[in-house]
Design a protein around this motif. Structure first.
Motif, PDB file in Angstrom:
ATOM      1  N   LYS A  98      -6.110  -0.208  12.745  1.00 41.64           N
ATOM      2  CA  LYS A  98      -5.832  -1.576  12.296  1.00 41.64           C
ATOM      3  C   LYS A  98      -5.971  -1.683  10.780  1.00 41.64           C
ATOM      4  N   ILE A  99      -6.949  -1.012  10.212  1.00 39.28           N
ATOM      5  CA  ILE A  99      -7.113  -1.034   8.757  1.00 39.28           C
ATOM      6  C   ILE A  99      -5.896  -0.395   8.092  1.00 39.28           C
ATOM      7  N   LEU A 100      -5.427   0.710   8.638  1.00 32.60           N
ATOM      8  CA  LEU A 100      -4.232   1.372   8.119  1.00 32.60           C
ATOM      9  C   LEU A 100      -3.027   0.439   8.219  1.00 32.60           C
ATOM     10  N   GLN A 101      -2.873  -0.221   9.350  1.00 33.27           N
ATOM     11  CA  GLN A 101      -1.727  -1.112   9.534  1.00 33.27           C
ATOM     12  C   GLN A 101      -1.775  -2.286   8.552  1.00 33.27           C
ATOM     13  N   ARG A 102      -2.962  -2.827   8.310  1.00 30.37           N
ATOM     14  CA  ARG A 102      -3.082  -3.930   7.338  1.00 30.37           C
ATOM     15  C   ARG A 102      -2.724  -3.439   5.932  1.00 30.37           C
ATOM     16  N   LEU A 103      -3.191  -2.241   5.582  1.00 31.29           N
ATOM     17  CA  LEU A 103      -2.866  -1.679   4.269  1.00 31.29           C
ATOM     18  C   LEU A 103      -1.360  -1.477   4.130  1.00 31.29           C
ATOM     19  N   LEU A 104      -0.722  -0.961   5.148  1.00 32.23           N
ATOM     20  CA  LEU A 104       0.727  -0.754   5.098  1.00 32.23           C
ATOM     21  C   LEU A 104       1.446  -2.084   4.866  1.00 32.23           C
ATOM     22  N   VAL A 113       0.076  -5.168  13.525  1.00 30.90           N
ATOM     23  CA  VAL A 113      -1.354  -4.847  13.421  1.00 30.90           C
ATOM     24  C   VAL A 113      -1.931  -4.995  14.827  1.00 30.90           C
ATOM     25  N   ASP A 114      -1.785  -3.908  15.608  1.00 37.07           N
ATOM     26  CA  ASP A 114      -2.198  -3.935  17.003  1.00 37.07           C
ATOM     27  C   ASP A 114      -3.203  -2.848  17.364  1.00 37.07           C
ATOM     28  N   GLY A 115      -3.539  -1.995  16.402  1.00 36.31           N
ATOM     29  CA  GLY A 115      -4.509  -0.937  16.662  1.00 36.31           C
ATOM     30  C   GLY A 115      -3.935   0.263  17.388  1.00 36.31           C
ATOM     31  N   GLY A 118       1.429   4.259  17.094  1.00 28.23           N
ATOM     32  CA  GLY A 118       2.691   4.656  17.701  1.00 28.23           C
ATOM     33  C   GLY A 118       3.670   5.121  16.638  1.00 28.23           C
ATOM     34  N   PRO A 119       4.919   5.310  17.034  1.00 27.29           N
ATOM     35  CA  PRO A 119       5.923   5.830  16.105  1.00 27.29           C
ATOM     36  C   PRO A 119       6.171   4.920  14.900  1.00 27.29           C
ATOM     37  N   GLN A 120       6.056   3.607  15.073  1.00 28.64           N
ATOM     38  CA  GLN A 120       6.276   2.676  13.954  1.00 28.64           C
ATOM     39  C   GLN A 120       5.201   2.870  12.877  1.00 28.64           C
ATOM     40  N   THR A 121       3.933   2.936  13.287  1.00 28.77           N
ATOM     41  CA  THR A 121       2.835   3.104  12.318  1.00 28.77           C
ATOM     42  C   THR A 121       2.901   4.481  11.676  1.00 28.77           C
ATOM     43  N   THR A 122       3.190   5.493  12.484  1.00 30.68           N
ATOM     44  CA  THR A 122       3.284   6.856  11.949  1.00 30.68           C
ATOM     45  C   THR A 122       4.395   6.961  10.903  1.00 30.68           C
ATOM     46  N   ALA A 123       5.561   6.409  11.205  1.00 26.72           N
ATOM     47  CA  ALA A 123       6.678   6.433  10.257  1.00 26.72           C
ATOM     48  C   ALA A 123       6.332   5.640   8.992  1.00 26.72           C
TER      49      ALA A 123
END
Length: 185
Positions: A98-104, A113-115, A118-123
């Protein structure tokens, strides 16, 4: 790059042994593995039919390392992240995604921001690493440290983990800073 086993061993070294601090919402913990994790995985080491603090005390470092590698690295797919980011996300897995997703999102790379990693966060993480190869890992470390400070501000009993009574940095803060370039700290 360190092997996943070396990274897990470093995490275990930072985590230390058995603790059961009433101020820690994680409860009984040994080598960084909480009683909640052991219950979820059904690890009843003394075979008494209940996973409790005694089972946590019996957890070996080797078993803890296996739990970390299987359930906190390979299970969620951290090996799909950019290699320089894997170590710090793995070190903080519980809240890391979630911290990574917020930073992105702060970098204007839209992800949910779902924790879930998956492929969306990795990409998105790959895109961010390309956009800021010399700064992205440090930005994550700073965001992580700020998360710890906010957590401590919101929960009085947790303040000792972010800042010591003498004003020095607590374990959470110093641990986050292990992943930030010394020139930035």
């Amino acid at each position: 790059m360190q092997s996943v086993t070396q990274i897990a061993q470093d995490i275990l070294s930072r985590e230390g042994g058995y603790v059961n601090d009433p101020d820690d919402p994680g409860g009984a913990t040994n080598h960084g593995v909480t009683v909640h994790t052991m219950r979820r995985l059904g690890i009843d080491l003394n075979n008494d039919g209940a996973v409790d603090a005694r089972d946590v005390q019996l957890l070996s470092m080797e078993r803890a390392r296996t739990i970390f590698i299987d359930h906190y690295f390979h299970g969620p797919g951290l090996d799909q992240l950019p290699e320089p980011l894997q170590v710090t996300v793995f070190d903080m897995y519980v809240n890391a995604v979630k911290i990574l997703q917020r930073l992105l999102n702060q970098m204007r790379i839209d992800v949910a921001v779902d924790g879930a990693l998956g492929p969306q966060t990795t990409a998105a993480a790959q895109k961010a690493m390309v956009a800021a190869p010399d700064h992205f890992v440090d930005a994550y470390g700073i965001t992580r440290r700020n998360y710890y400070y906010a957590l401590a501000d919101g929960r009085r009993a947790s303040r000792k983990y972010a800042k010591r009574r003498d004003g020095g940095k607590g374990g959470w803060s110093t641990r986050a800073e292990d992943f930030i370039a010394a020139s930035i700290i």
